[in-house]
Design an enzyme around this catalytic site. Structure first.
Site, PDB file in Angstrom:
ATOM      1  N   HIS A   1       0.883  -1.206  -0.159  1.00 27.02           N
ATOM      2  CA  HIS A   1      -0.092   0.067   0.129  1.00 27.02           C
ATOM      3  C   HIS A   1       0.666   1.022   0.002  1.00 27.02           C
ATOM      4  O   HIS A   1       1.519   1.551   1.052  1.00 27.02           O
ATOM      5  CB  HIS A   1      -0.943   0.025   1.403  1.00 27.02           C
ATOM      6  CG  HIS A   1      -1.951  -0.777   1.182  1.00 27.02           C
ATOM      7  ND1 HIS A   1      -3.086  -0.957   1.973  1.00 27.02           N
ATOM      8  CD2 HIS A   1      -2.134  -2.215   0.661  1.00 27.02           C
ATOM      9  CE1 HIS A   1      -4.016  -2.069   1.902  1.00 27.02           C
ATOM     10  NE2 HIS A   1      -3.282  -2.618   0.977  1.00 27.02           N
TER      11      HIS A   1
ATOM     12  N   TYR B   1      -9.111   5.103   7.677  1.00 25.28           N
ATOM     13  CA  TYR B   1      -9.310   5.481   8.974  1.00 25.28           C
ATOM     14  C   TYR B   1     -10.399   6.361   9.106  1.00 25.28           C
ATOM     15  O   TYR B   1     -10.459   7.495   8.479  1.00 25.28           O
ATOM     16  CB  TYR B   1      -7.906   6.021   9.715  1.00 25.28           C
ATOM     17  CG  TYR B   1      -7.158   4.811   9.897  1.00 25.28           C
ATOM     18  CD1 TYR B   1      -6.022   4.393   8.926  1.00 25.28           C
ATOM     19  CD2 TYR B   1      -6.725   4.482  11.130  1.00 25.28           C
ATOM     20  CE1 TYR B   1      -4.992   3.855   9.279  1.00 25.28           C
ATOM     21  CE2 TYR B   1      -5.704   3.452  11.490  1.00 25.28           C
ATOM     22  CZ  TYR B   1      -4.959   3.189  10.386  1.00 25.28           C
ATOM     23  OH  TYR B   1      -3.978   2.341  10.835  1.00 25.28           O
TER      24      TYR B   1
ATOM     25  N   PRO C   1      -3.693  -0.745  18.797  1.00 24.11           N
ATOM     26  CA  PRO C   1      -3.394  -0.932  17.447  1.00 24.11           C
ATOM     27  C   PRO C   1      -3.603  -0.050  16.398  1.00 24.11           C
ATOM     28  O   PRO C   1      -3.372  -0.084  15.248  1.00 24.11           O
ATOM     29  CB  PRO C   1      -4.446  -2.284  17.161  1.00 24.11           C
ATOM     30  CG  PRO C   1      -5.401  -1.829  18.123  1.00 24.11           C
ATOM     31  CD  PRO C   1      -4.810  -1.353  19.290  1.00 24.11           C
TER      32      PRO C   1
ATOM     33  N   LYS D   1       1.661  -0.840  15.085  1.00 26.43           N
ATOM     34  CA  LYS D   1       3.106  -0.762  15.569  1.00 26.43           C
ATOM     35  C   LYS D   1       3.452  -2.213  16.345  1.00 26.43           C
ATOM     36  O   LYS D   1       4.667  -2.335  16.291  1.00 26.43           O
ATOM     37  CB  LYS D   1       3.354   0.316  16.388  1.00 26.43           C
ATOM     38  CG  LYS D   1       3.508   1.604  15.478  1.00 26.43           C
ATOM     39  CD  LYS D   1       4.771   1.965  14.469  1.00 26.43           C
ATOM     40  CE  LYS D   1       4.736   2.960  13.379  1.00 26.43           C
ATOM     41  NZ  LYS D   1       4.413   2.449  12.276  1.00 26.43           N
TER      42      LYS D   1
ATOM     43  N   TYR E   1       4.142   5.909   9.890  1.00 24.36           N
ATOM     44  CA  TYR E   1       3.303   4.920   9.605  1.00 24.36           C
ATOM     45  C   TYR E   1       4.171   4.092   8.667  1.00 24.36           C
ATOM     46  O   TYR E   1       3.972   2.618   9.043  1.00 24.36           O
ATOM     47  CB  TYR E   1       1.926   5.426   8.945  1.00 24.36           C
ATOM     48  CG  TYR E   1       0.916   4.370   8.793  1.00 24.36           C
ATOM     49  CD1 TYR E   1       0.233   4.361   9.956  1.00 24.36           C
ATOM     50  CD2 TYR E   1       1.003   3.294   7.881  1.00 24.36           C
ATOM     51  CE1 TYR E   1      -0.808   3.429   9.882  1.00 24.36           C
ATOM     52  CE2 TYR E   1      -0.133   2.454   7.838  1.00 24.36           C
ATOM     53  CZ  TYR E   1      -1.287   2.474   8.959  1.00 24.36           C
ATOM     54  OH  TYR E   1      -2.080   1.650   8.902  1.00 24.36           O
TER      55      TYR E   1
HETATM   56  C1  LIG Z   1      -6.572  -8.205  18.169  1.00 24.74           C
HETATM   57  C2  LIG Z   1      -5.200  -7.722  17.950  1.00 24.74           C
HETATM   58  C3  LIG Z   1      -4.824  -7.133  16.821  1.00 24.74           C
HETATM   59  C4  LIG Z   1      -3.406  -6.377  16.568  1.00 24.74           C
HETATM   60  N1  LIG Z   1      -3.378  -5.673  15.367  1.00 24.74           N
HETATM   61  C5  LIG Z   1      -2.352  -5.350  15.261  1.00 24.74           C
HETATM   62  C6  LIG Z   1      -1.825  -4.524  14.177  1.00 24.74           C
HETATM   63  O1  LIG Z   1      -2.770  -4.279  13.176  1.00 24.74           O
HETATM   64  N2  LIG Z   1      -0.448  -4.088  13.772  1.00 24.74           N
HETATM   65  C7  LIG Z   1       0.429  -4.295  14.344  1.00 24.74           C
HETATM   66  O2  LIG Z   1       1.605  -4.075  14.121  1.00 24.74           O
HETATM   67  N3  LIG Z   1       0.127  -5.028  15.735  1.00 24.74           N
HETATM   68  C8  LIG Z   1      -1.184  -5.595  15.996  1.00 24.74           C
HETATM   69  N4  LIG Z   1      -1.394  -6.282  17.129  1.00 24.74           N
HETATM   70  C9  LIG Z   1      -0.369  -6.579  18.115  1.00 24.74           C
HETATM   71  C10 LIG Z   1       0.710  -7.384  17.434  1.00 24.74           C
HETATM   72  O3  LIG Z   1      -0.029  -8.536  17.316  1.00 24.74           O
HETATM   73  C11 LIG Z   1       1.585  -7.949  18.822  1.00 24.74           C
HETATM   74  O4  LIG Z   1       2.293  -6.800  19.023  1.00 24.74           O
HETATM   75  C12 LIG Z   1       2.557  -9.070  18.316  1.00 24.74           C
HETATM   76  O5  LIG Z   1       1.970 -10.118  18.457  1.00 24.74           O
HETATM   77  C13 LIG Z   1       3.762  -8.927  19.270  1.00 24.74           C
HETATM   78  O6  LIG Z   1       4.572 -10.137  19.183  1.00 24.74           O
HETATM   79  P1  LIG Z   1       5.233 -11.102  20.142  1.00 24.74           P
HETATM   80  O7  LIG Z   1       6.063 -12.081  19.546  1.00 24.74           O
HETATM   81  O8  LIG Z   1       6.097 -10.098  20.833  1.00 24.74           O
HETATM   82  O9  LIG Z   1       4.180 -11.384  21.119  1.00 24.74           O
HETATM   83  P2  LIG Z   1       2.799 -12.530  20.936  1.00 24.74           P
HETATM   84  O10 LIG Z   1       2.449 -12.487  19.361  1.00 24.74           O
HETATM   85  O11 LIG Z   1       1.982 -12.433  21.996  1.00 24.74           O
HETATM   86  O12 LIG Z   1       3.430 -14.147  21.143  1.00 24.74           O
HETATM   87  C14 LIG Z   1       4.010 -14.430  22.402  1.00 24.74           C
HETATM   88  C15 LIG Z   1       4.114 -16.041  22.460  1.00 24.74           C
HETATM   89  O13 LIG Z   1       4.438 -16.298  23.753  1.00 24.74           O
HETATM   90  C16 LIG Z   1       3.452 -17.505  23.999  1.00 24.74           C
HETATM   91  N5  LIG Z   1       3.382 -17.431  25.489  1.00 24.74           N
HETATM   92  C17 LIG Z   1       2.770 -16.907  26.472  1.00 24.74           C
HETATM   93  N6  LIG Z   1       2.976 -17.195  27.449  1.00 24.74           N
HETATM   94  C18 LIG Z   1       4.072 -18.241  27.568  1.00 24.74           C
HETATM   95  C19 LIG Z   1       4.560 -18.923  28.350  1.00 24.74           C
HETATM   96  N7  LIG Z   1       4.312 -19.022  29.778  1.00 24.74           N
HETATM   97  N8  LIG Z   1       5.378 -19.902  28.157  1.00 24.74           N
HETATM   98  C20 LIG Z   1       5.593 -20.065  26.674  1.00 24.74           C
HETATM   99  N9  LIG Z   1       5.158 -19.391  25.823  1.00 24.74           N
HETATM  100  C21 LIG Z   1       4.091 -18.471  26.047  1.00 24.74           C
HETATM  101  C22 LIG Z   1       2.144 -17.100  23.389  1.00 24.74           C
HETATM  102  O14 LIG Z   1       1.319 -18.233  23.221  1.00 24.74           O
HETATM  103  C23 LIG Z   1       2.508 -16.571  21.956  1.00 24.74           C
HETATM  104  O15 LIG Z   1       2.662 -17.299  20.935  1.00 24.74           O
HETATM  105  C24 LIG Z   1      -2.675  -6.733  17.435  1.00 24.74           C
HETATM  106  C25 LIG Z   1      -2.745  -7.504  18.593  1.00 24.74           C
HETATM  107  C26 LIG Z   1      -4.001  -7.969  18.793  1.00 24.74           C
HETATM  108  C27 LIG Z   1      -4.370  -8.699  20.108  1.00 24.74           C
END
Ligand SMILES: Cc1cc2nc3c(=O)[nH]c(=O)nc-3n(C[C@H](O)[C@H](O)[C@H](O)COP(=O)(O)OP(=O)(O)OC[C@H]3O[C@@H](n4cnc5c(N)ncnc54)[C@H](O)[C@@H]3O)c2cc1C
Length: 402
Positions: A75, A204, A296, A300, A388
């Site tokens: 995009h 948006y 969200p 980011k 962005y």
């Molecule tokens: C509904 C929703 C919409 C979103 N939309 C956007 C968006 O449009 N753009 C954007 O940039 N971000 C968005 N986000 C945020 C984005 O999804 C997160 O920032 C991203 O997933 C972060 O990645 P992470 O690996 O740090 O954490 P996570 O994706 O949360 O991964 C953490 C992992 O650790 C595992 N875990 C948890 N506890 C334990 C444990 N005790 N032992 C072992 N494993 C464990 C979990 O199961 C998971 O697989 C959104 C989030 C949500 C919830």
């Protein structure tokens, strides 16, 4: 008890943990990834979808961007809609050619799991009772149960990539970590619908009835969001009511509106801003959502997880090359500079586009003036565009071994 040894123990197989594991693999550094959910659960979780230019470049440089380049939707711009009119912001033109790419987080995670499995390095799904310990020693550990047996992994370093509700951040003594938080008085009702997107770019919308966002996941799937109260029961929203509200908020004076289709997934997510600092305690390094959460609106979260692990990979690479600890010591400060800029941007996008329950008539008029200024000023549009598509990376890809 099965005792294993590795260089870096990674808790969590979300984007942060899987990206870090692969970056370390590319540098010949051994790791074990421990995830408490099943592989299918992790892949099916519907979350982010907007990748910054730097995240796309990173995935390609890591050799895991082949499907992203084929299927991702680039995009060059986005729309801001208010008072019934859409205003286009040409991000590529304003940023010297940078863009965002829409490619579901679950697709990113699927590609990274495939890449991990191809390396044959260990990745445990469905680990139970995961805990971390000995954080301040030179040999921190991860303990868990898997396949009916107790496991202990002795590591040089731990990466806490286990998201906001994980075990790593709470394992740090309270006195050693500060937290900063803002809870918003609204949430997002998000849906996936079987409908071809009626716009090629995100829209948006700030409407009298509240915020709405039009986005997409593929040429046949639309992803839409509505501002609702943070604790809104999803049962209050039959599909027909969702479409009525989407159309009421999003339809513009030129007749543009989202295309209606069968809703295949819906949920309500509350919104918060959160930062834990420092992002390190002893030999435990927090990365991604375990250290920070953004609302969200600015898209980011996933991108910050990617930038954290790039900084961490650089530091671990330097350590294993010549035992230098300088970049490990700088890890938290380098990450937090970007994290706070992303926090500020996400807060600004959120408060500029949502209707607060306690806002006054003055507040709303000021908000509309903000949007009027934004969409009428090249300087303001450039500021939005460069944030962005993503601010420049904190560290070079080369320094992380790419
Ligand atoms: C509904 C929703 C919409 C979103 N939309 C956007 C968006 O449009 N753009 C954007 O940039 N971000 C968005 N986000 C945020 C984005 O999804 C997160 O920032 C991203 O997933 C972060 O990645 P992470 O690996 O740090 O954490 P996570 O994706 O949360 O991964 C953490 C992992 O650790 C595992 N875990 C948890 N506890 C334990 C444990 N005790 N032992 C072992 N494993 C464990 C979990 O199961 C998971 O697989 C959104 C989030 C949500 C919830």
């Amino acid at each position: 008890m099965r005792v294993l040894r590795t260089q870096v123990g990674i808790v969590g197989a979300g984007p942060a943990g899987l990206l870090l594991g692969h970056l370390l693999h590319l540098n010949g550094i051994d790791s074990v990834i421990v995830e408490n959910r099943s592989r299918d659960y992790v892949i099916d979780r519907v979350r982010a979808g907007v990748l910054e230019q730097g995240t796309v470049d990173l995935l390609i440089a890591m050799g895991v961007g082949e499907r992203l380049q084929r299927e991702g939707l680039r995009h060059d711009g986005l729309y801001i809609s208010f008072r019934g009119n859409r205003h286009h912001i040409d991000m590529a033109e304003l940023t010297g050619g940078k863009a965002i790419t829409v490619y579901g987080q679950n697709e990113v995670v699927k590609d990274l799991i495939d890449a991990r499995i191809a390396t044959t390095r260990p990745l445990y799904f469905e680990a139970e009772d995961v805990s971390v310990g000995a954080l301040e020693s030179s040999s921190p550990v991860i303990r868990f149960r898997h396949g009916g047996a107790d496991h202990e992994i002795r590591c040089d370093f731990l990466a806490g990539c286990d998201g906001f509700h994980g075990v790593c951040r709470p394992s740090i003594p309270e006195r050693a970590i500060a937290t900063y938080e803002r809870i918003y008085p609204f949430g997002w009702l998000g849906i996936l619908a079987e409908a071809a997107p009626s716009s090629t770019e995100l829209v948006y919308t700030c409407h009298e009835r509240g915020f709405a966002l039009f986005s997409m996941r593929s040429p046949t799937i639309t992803r839409l969001y509505l501002q609702v109260p943070p604790d809104e029961p999803i049962e209050n929203w039959p599909d027909e009511a969702i479409w009525d509200e989407m159309l009421a908020r999003m339809t513009t004076s030129d007749g543009w509106k989202p295309r209606v289709g069968r809703i295949v997934q819906k949920s309500v997510t509350p919104m918060r801003s959160f930062v834990a600092a420092p992002m390190r305690h002893g030999r435990l390094f927090l990365a991604g959502d375990s250290a920070h959460i953004v609302p969200p609106t600015g898209a980011k979260g996933l991108n910050l997880a990617a930038s954290d692990v790039l900084v961490l990979a650089r530091a671990l690479k330097a350590y294993y090359e010549d035992r230098s600890t300088g970049w490990l010591d700088e890890y938290s400060d380098v990450c937090l500079r970007r994290v706070w800029k992303a926090q500020r941007f996400s807060w600004w996008m959120t408060t500029t586009l949502h209707r607060a329950p306690d806002e006054s008539a003055f507040d709303h008029q000021r908000q509309l003036a903000d949007l009027d200024y934004l969409t009428g000023s090249r300087a303001a549009m450039t500021s939005l565009a460069e944030q962005y598509v993503g601010l420049p990376a904190e560290v070079s890809f080369e320094s992380a071994g790419l």
